[in-house]
Design a protein around this motif. Structure first.
Motif, short mmCIF file in Angstrom:
data_model
loop_
_atom_site.label_atom_id
_atom_site.label_comp_id
_atom_site.label_asym_id
_atom_site.label_seq_id
_atom_site.Cartn_x
_atom_site.Cartn_y
_atom_site.Cartn_z
N VAL A 88 41.87 -4.30 -42.10
CA VAL A 88 40.96 -4.15 -40.96
C VAL A 88 40.88 -5.41 -40.11
N ARG A 89 41.65 -6.43 -40.46
CA ARG A 89 41.63 -7.69 -39.73
C ARG A 89 42.99 -7.97 -39.08
N PRO A 90 43.02 -8.82 -38.07
CA PRO A 90 44.30 -9.11 -37.40
C PRO A 90 45.37 -9.66 -38.34
N TRP A 91 44.99 -10.45 -39.36
CA TRP A 91 46.00 -11.00 -40.26
C TRP A 91 46.66 -9.93 -41.12
N GLY A 92 46.20 -8.70 -41.04
CA GLY A 92 46.86 -7.60 -41.73
C GLY A 92 47.85 -6.86 -40.83
N GLU A 93 47.94 -7.27 -39.57
CA GLU A 93 48.87 -6.66 -38.62
C GLU A 93 49.95 -7.62 -38.17
N VAL A 168 44.48 4.73 -45.71
CA VAL A 168 44.80 5.87 -44.85
C VAL A 168 44.42 5.54 -43.39
N HIS A 169 43.25 4.92 -43.22
CA HIS A 169 42.83 4.55 -41.86
C HIS A 169 43.81 3.56 -41.24
N GLY A 176 49.50 5.60 -35.14
CA GLY A 176 49.03 6.50 -34.10
C GLY A 176 48.93 7.93 -34.58
N SER A 177 49.09 8.17 -35.89
CA SER A 177 48.96 9.54 -36.39
C SER A 177 47.51 9.82 -36.73
N GLY A 178 47.02 10.94 -36.30
CA GLY A 178 45.61 11.27 -36.52
C GLY A 178 44.72 10.52 -35.55
#
Length: 190
Positions: A88-93, A168-169, A176-178
């Motif tokens: 849920v944080r930028p360092w995970g993307e 899942v989120h 972009g699915s869901g």
């Protein structure tokens, strides 16, 4: 001679989409779900009276190794729970800039989702089995000692399912699915 400064890493990449507050709360809840059992084990190492018989402390604290294994287990458990925040944080993307060769690049979705999904499964099994054995253990403890231990270990049951929800989120948000954006595209194109 350079006229302008060159960045050390590629420019910062914008997040896939905003993270809703509920997802941030669920990710934070994973840390809170794993914390009581880690604190309980750490208290055992420190010799805090937890209502257990001395024989129980002796079994948990194998001379020499127990004093090392339990704190490492506590630290490892909390470190793994902390990794959930990366969903849920930028360092995970985007790879952090301190990681050579990868810094500033997008983290591939499977590189985060596969370990998180496996971790969710492992945490669910670990939580259920550990709590089941803890609740059914034949320990020499006072009534309040048993209650305290059970209260500290019961939240572990939630760790795996909470991680699954955030995983899942993360997958849906990054691919972009869901979600509302994907549904809007389906309505427009359909």
């Amino acid at each position: 001679m350079r006229t302008h400064a060159q960045p050390l890493a590629p420019s910062r990449i914008a997040p896939a989409s905003p993270v809703p507050p509920w997802a941030q709360r669920v990710a934070s809840a994973t840390m809170w779900a794993s914390l009581p059992s880690a604190v309980w084990r750490f208290a055992v190492v420190l010799g805090v009276p937890l209502g257990l018989a001395k024989s129980e402390y002796d079994e948990m604290l194998i001379p020499g190794w127990g004093y090392l294994i339990l704190p490492l287990l506590c630290a490892g458990q909390e470190a793994l729970a902390f990794l959930t925040l990366g969903l849920v944080r930028p360092w995970g993307e985007v790879w952090p800039r301190w990681i050579p060769f990868l810094r500033g690049r997008r983290i591939p979705v499977p590189a985060a989702v596969i370990p998180a999904a496996l971790g969710s499964l492992a945490c669910t099994v670990y939580g259920v089995l550990f709590v089941w054995t803890t609740l059914h253990a034949d320990m020499k403890a006072t009534l309040w000692g048993e209650w305290l231990m059970n209260i500290c270990y019961l939240p572990l049951v939630a760790w795996g399912p909470l991680l699954a929800v955030v995983t899942v989120h993360y997958h849906r948000r990054r691919t972009g699915s869901g979600g509302p954006a994907a549904l809007a595209q389906v309505r427009v194109s359909g």
